[in-house]
Design an enzyme around this catalytic site. Structure first.
Site, PDB file in Angstrom:
ATOM      1  N   TYR A   1       1.419  -0.884  -0.170  1.00 47.11           N
ATOM      2  CA  TYR A   1       0.685   0.163   0.339  1.00 47.11           C
ATOM      3  C   TYR A   1       1.202   1.066  -0.060  1.00 47.11           C
ATOM      4  CZ  TYR A   1      -4.477  -0.341   0.075  1.00 47.11           C
ATOM      5  OH  TYR A   1      -6.162  -1.507   0.027  1.00 47.11           O
TER       6      TYR A   1
ATOM      7  N   GLU B   1       0.146   4.481  -0.137  1.00 50.34           N
ATOM      8  CA  GLU B   1      -1.107   6.248  -0.423  1.00 50.34           C
ATOM      9  C   GLU B   1      -0.414   6.968  -0.860  1.00 50.34           C
ATOM     10  OE1 GLU B   1      -2.262   3.933   1.072  1.00 50.34           O
ATOM     11  OE2 GLU B   1      -5.059   3.649   0.511  1.00 50.34           O
TER      12      GLU B   1
ATOM     13  N   ASP C   1      -6.781  12.691 -25.385  1.00 50.78           N
ATOM     14  CA  ASP C   1      -6.321  11.729 -25.081  1.00 50.78           C
ATOM     15  C   ASP C   1      -5.717   9.905 -26.070  1.00 50.78           C
ATOM     16  OD1 ASP C   1      -7.075   8.807 -24.343  1.00 50.78           O
ATOM     17  OD2 ASP C   1      -9.314   9.104 -23.832  1.00 50.78           O
TER      18      ASP C   1
ATOM     19  N   THR D   1      -3.554   5.510 -21.851  1.00 49.34           N
ATOM     20  CA  THR D   1      -4.232   3.772 -21.313  1.00 49.34           C
ATOM     21  C   THR D   1      -2.306   3.997 -21.621  1.00 49.34           C
ATOM     22  OG1 THR D   1      -4.878   2.996 -23.073  1.00 49.34           O
ATOM     23  CG2 THR D   1      -5.773   3.467 -21.778  1.00 49.34           C
TER      24      THR D   1
ATOM     25  N   LYS E   1      -2.354  -0.176 -24.929  1.00 51.77           N
ATOM     26  CA  LYS E   1      -2.795  -0.451 -26.330  1.00 51.77           C
ATOM     27  C   LYS E   1      -1.181  -0.211 -26.946  1.00 51.77           C
ATOM     28  CE  LYS E   1      -7.131   1.741 -25.912  1.00 51.77           C
ATOM     29  NZ  LYS E   1      -7.819   2.284 -24.576  1.00 51.77           N
TER      30      LYS E   1
ATOM     31  N   ARG F   1      -2.237  -2.935 -18.418  1.00 54.56           N
ATOM     32  CA  ARG F   1      -3.483  -2.727 -18.049  1.00 54.56           C
ATOM     33  C   ARG F   1      -3.550  -1.323 -16.994  1.00 54.56           C
ATOM     34  NH1 ARG F   1      -6.329  -5.163 -21.436  1.00 54.56           N
ATOM     35  NH2 ARG F   1      -7.872  -3.280 -22.170  1.00 54.56           N
TER      36      ARG F   1
HETATM   37  N1  DSN Z   1     -11.485  -0.171 -25.434  1.00 55.39           N
HETATM   38  C1  DSN Z   1     -11.169   0.828 -26.242  1.00 55.39           C
HETATM   39  C2  DSN Z   1     -10.973   0.337 -27.399  1.00 55.39           C
HETATM   40  O1  DSN Z   1     -11.343  -0.517 -27.705  1.00 55.39           O
HETATM   41  O2  DSN Z   1     -11.127   0.937 -28.240  1.00 55.39           O
HETATM   42  C3  DSN Z   1     -11.432   2.263 -25.125  1.00 55.39           C
HETATM   43  O3  DSN Z   1     -11.182   2.236 -23.931  1.00 55.39           O
END
Ligand code: DSN
Length: 431
Positions: free
Chosen positions: A58, A60, A203, A229, A232, A238
């Site tokens: 933990y 924080e 984003d 994110t 990707k 993730r």
């Molecule tokens: N679920 C993602 C996508 O497939 O683009 C977006 O967060």
């Protein structure tokens, strides 16, 4: 003993059901081609970091400012991740604690808006994201959300964006998409945002790896806030990150009468204590490893090939009579109308699933069909490119996909082609 059995030795011995699910998923990934453009394969080093004892801690707060003891290694981990994010994306502040992209977006909005403020993002049906102000998302409920669309051909409609911005004077304009195949003109967005006094939030979840590799222009210097994110095109765990320029003051102290220079502190405070509790330190370790990998030449070459592969596929689909949104692609994804082949997106997804190609049905701009059975599919090349495939294989794969969409009769033959590609280009060798 197989490498797989060694890698998952303990879960295999202790929990056969979960081991069997992991093993099944590994086979599914190995013997099928993932073409969902938001997916990629994390390296084994990333997976190991995520499976480490950092999970148990933990922490924080932020490095050197924590609410619990025993933070020596948590601090080292988080500081390394922050340093690498700053250096890779050329920003002066990075928060690596967001649990994923959706909380990162909400926290970014919450950092600069209060409930009822106006935000503006792309309509989900045109390639935006739930958290860009879609009505069922908390971002569409807490904020007054204005949504923009694309033109008939699927390109960003800057005339509409500017008109809406002038009319509604949003506090934040969001750019960056889940189904947009073209380069995002960040300077143009910045000009509009500045004209109306809005923050620009980019984003870059889908394109972060391409931005890091210099294959897509960077929003740095144009967008005040950047969210992403890390799983990707960044090929990490993730999770999410928020980046900006400036220097945070003490993130544990509330900011009185904030101005733009307080943005880094507002972002940090919005993540913790605003939205989240303890950071997932094992995931942050995975982010750090992924960021190290993303700064290599090998990664940059991969990113270049991702785009080349997508463009090759687009060329094949165009010649085969499928209709591509915007006519092609500049990035890792293709949005395609399959109705010229007298099928719907749902039928296309199901047929392609049967040949071992996983992708998703998707609405196309101005889709006359409903979201559960839309006119299109969305597919991308990050995963097949990690496996080492190039233009030659894209030609084979693109034609196998088009044949399958053209007629059910071609399913068996296409499935064989996909299996052969999987065999020739293995994933997680020996696992
Ligand atoms: N679920 C993602 C996508 O497939 O683009 C977006 O967060």
């Amino acid at each position: 003993m197989r490498d797989r059995d060694r890698f998952y030795k303990h879960v295999r011995e202790e929990d056969k059901k979960i081991f069997s699910a992991i093993s099944g998923e590994l086979d599914r990934q190995q013997w099928g081609l993932e073409m969902i453009p938001s997916e990629s394969y994390a390296s084994r080093a990333v997976l190991e970091a995520m499976g480490s004892v950092l999970n148990n801690k933990y922490s924080e707060g932020y490095p050197k400012k924590r609410y619990y003891g025993g933070q020596k290694y948590a601090d080292i981990t988080e500081q390394i991740a922050i340093r690498r994010a700053k250096s890779l994306f050329k920003v002066t502040h990075a928060n690596v604690q967001p649990y994923s992209g959706s909380p990162a977006n909400f926290a970014a909005l919450n950092a600069v808006c209060t409930p009822g403020d106006t935000i503006m993002g792309m309509d989900l049906r045109f390639g935006g994201h739930l958290t860009h102000g879609w009505k069922v998302s908390v971002t569409g409920k807490y904020f007054n959300s204005i949504q923009y669309t694309t033109d008939k051909n699927g390109f960003l409609n800057f005339d509409e964006i500017e008109k809406l911005a002038k009319k509604h004077k949003p506090k934040v304009i969001i750019c960056g998409y889940t189904a947009y195949p073209r380069v995002i003109d960040f300077p143009r967005f910045a000009k509009i945002s500045r004209r109306v006094g809005a923050y620009l939030l980019a984003d870059i979840a889908h394109i972060a790896g391409l931005v890091a590799a210099g294959v897509h222009p960077s929003p740095v210097g144009h967008a005040e806030i950047i969210t992403t994110t890390t799983h990707k095109t960044l090929r990490g765990p993730r999770a999410g990150m928020i980046m900006c320029n400036g220097n945070p003051s003490d993130p544990l102290k509330p900011v009185k009468n904030p101005t733009k220079k307080d943005l880094p502190t507002l972002i940090d405070r919005s993540i913790f204590p605003g939205l989240q509790g303890g950071p997932h330190m094992h995931t942050i370790a995975g982010i750090a490893v992924a960021l190290k990998e993303a700064s290599t030449k090998e990664f940059r070459d991969w990113a270049k090939q991702v785009v080349k592969n997508a463009q090759k596929l687009a060329e094949i689909f165009n010649t085969r009579g499928l209709r591509l949104s915007t006519g092609g692609t500049d990035n890792h994804l293709i949005l395609m109308d399959v109705t010229p082949f007298k099928i719907t997106g749902k039928e296309a997804e199901e047929r392609l699933d049967r040949i071992g190609v996983t992708l998703n049905k998707n609405m196309i701009p101005y889709d006359p069909r409903p979201p559960f059975d839309p006119s299109g599919i969305r597919l991308g090349t990050p995963c097949v490119t990690i496996r080492g495939m190039k233009e030659k294989e894209m030609e084979i794969l693109g034609n196998a996909i088009a044949n399958t969409l053209e007629s059910r009769k071609n399913i068996k033959k296409s499935a064989k082609i996909v299996k052969e590609l999987c065999r020739e280009f293995p994933l997680y060798k020996n696992l």
